[in-house]
Design a protein around this motif. Structure first.
Motif, mmCIF file in Angstrom:
data_model
loop_
_atom_site.group_PDB
_atom_site.id
_atom_site.type_symbol
_atom_site.label_atom_id
_atom_site.label_comp_id
_atom_site.label_asym_id
_atom_site.label_seq_id
_atom_site.Cartn_x
_atom_site.Cartn_y
_atom_site.Cartn_z
ATOM 1 N N LYS A 128 14.680 8.793 4.513
ATOM 2 C CA LYS A 128 15.015 9.942 5.352
ATOM 3 C C LYS A 128 16.489 10.291 5.181
ATOM 4 C CE LYS A 128 11.551 8.959 8.829
ATOM 5 N NZ LYS A 128 11.287 8.739 10.241
ATOM 6 N N SER A 130 19.869 11.665 7.609
ATOM 7 C CA SER A 130 20.346 11.749 8.992
ATOM 8 C C SER A 130 21.456 12.774 9.108
ATOM 9 C CB SER A 130 20.898 10.395 9.448
ATOM 10 O OG SER A 130 19.908 9.409 9.422
ATOM 11 N N ASN A 132 24.305 13.481 12.064
ATOM 12 C CA ASN A 132 24.768 12.765 13.247
ATOM 13 C C ASN A 132 26.123 13.258 13.729
ATOM 14 O OD1 ASN A 132 22.646 10.787 12.550
ATOM 15 N ND2 ASN A 132 24.093 10.090 11.018
ATOM 16 N N ALA A 142 21.694 11.939 16.851
ATOM 17 C CA ALA A 142 21.269 11.708 15.480
ATOM 18 C C ALA A 142 19.914 12.367 15.265
ATOM 19 C CB ALA A 142 21.168 10.217 15.192
ATOM 20 N N ARG A 143 19.787 13.042 14.152
ATOM 21 C CA ARG A 143 18.513 13.667 13.793
ATOM 22 C C ARG A 143 18.138 13.183 12.407
ATOM 23 N NH1 ARG A 143 15.723 18.749 14.459
ATOM 24 N NH2 ARG A 143 13.703 18.306 13.522
ATOM 25 N N ASP A 144 17.037 12.456 12.306
ATOM 26 C CA ASP A 144 16.511 11.985 11.028
ATOM 27 C C ASP A 144 15.338 12.872 10.636
ATOM 28 O OD1 ASP A 144 18.319 9.917 11.196
ATOM 29 O OD2 ASP A 144 16.855 8.399 11.748
#
Length: 194
Positions: A128, A130, A132, A142-144
């Motif tokens: 993935k 990220s 952040n 944080a967005r993965d």
């Protein structure tokens, strides 16, 4: 502030970029940065890692960290400071590994201390990517998301804007699509390394 020609020649590169982290060769992982792992060719900057042994351990947060790799990193000579009413756009075309154990990143971090930190694109060996924003070590957004076709180049854009004279908004884009908007508390007026 950094011209699009900065990767055209070694002279252009040397005008805008330095090797290693701004604070030295070690950070908080099992790799030590080394100029030998940075290559510039045909307008493309390539950072690689190679397995090594016999390196002196790194020290981080009072812990000794074994060094198993030499890797490459660069940072811009220019600092980026979002002024009241101002902002920056950071654009890059990147190809990064998602292999377990790797940790490529395209990020901003504070010159005078931490935070601020904005990870405009970070891969942690999970398959993935990220996006952040660190306000403190415990206040993190944080967005993965899935990282498509790791062998291909992808376009990244990060718009960092003053919100209110104190905080910044951070809009993350990948391949022309907005991923998320996050906020950095107190980031306005704080110089950052790229």
């Amino acid at each position: 502030m950094i011209p699009s020609t900065s990767f055209n020649t070694q002279a252009d590169f040397d005008t805008d970029w330095n090797y290693d982290y701004p604070w030295g060769t070690d950070h908080n992982g099992g790799a030590r940065m080394n100029k030998s792992q940075v290559k510039l060719s045909d307008g493309t900057l390539t950072l690689t890692a190679k397995k090594v042994s016999g390196q002196k351990a790194a020290s981080h947060g009072g812990q000794q960290i074994a060094i198993h790799y030499l890797s490459g990193t660069v940072h811009a000579k220019e600092h980026f400071n979002v002024a009241r009413g101002g902002g920056y756009d950071f654009d890059a075309e990147l190809r990064a590994s998602t292999t377990k154990g790797t940790w490529p990143a395209f990020w901003l971090t504070g010159v005078n201390g931490w935070p601020p930190e904005i990870d405009m694109a970070e891969w942690k060996g999970s398959g993935k990517i990220s996006f952040n924003t660190f306000n403190t070590s415990s206040q993190v957004r944080a967005r993965d998301v899935a990282y498509p076709s790791a062998g291909d180049f992808h376009k990244f854009k990060c718009e960092v804007r003053d919100q209110n004279g104190k905080d910044v908004s951070v809009k993350f884009y990948m391949d022309g699509k907005i991923i998320e908007t996050q906020y950095g508390k107190g980031f306005t007026g704080q110089p950052m390394y790229l």
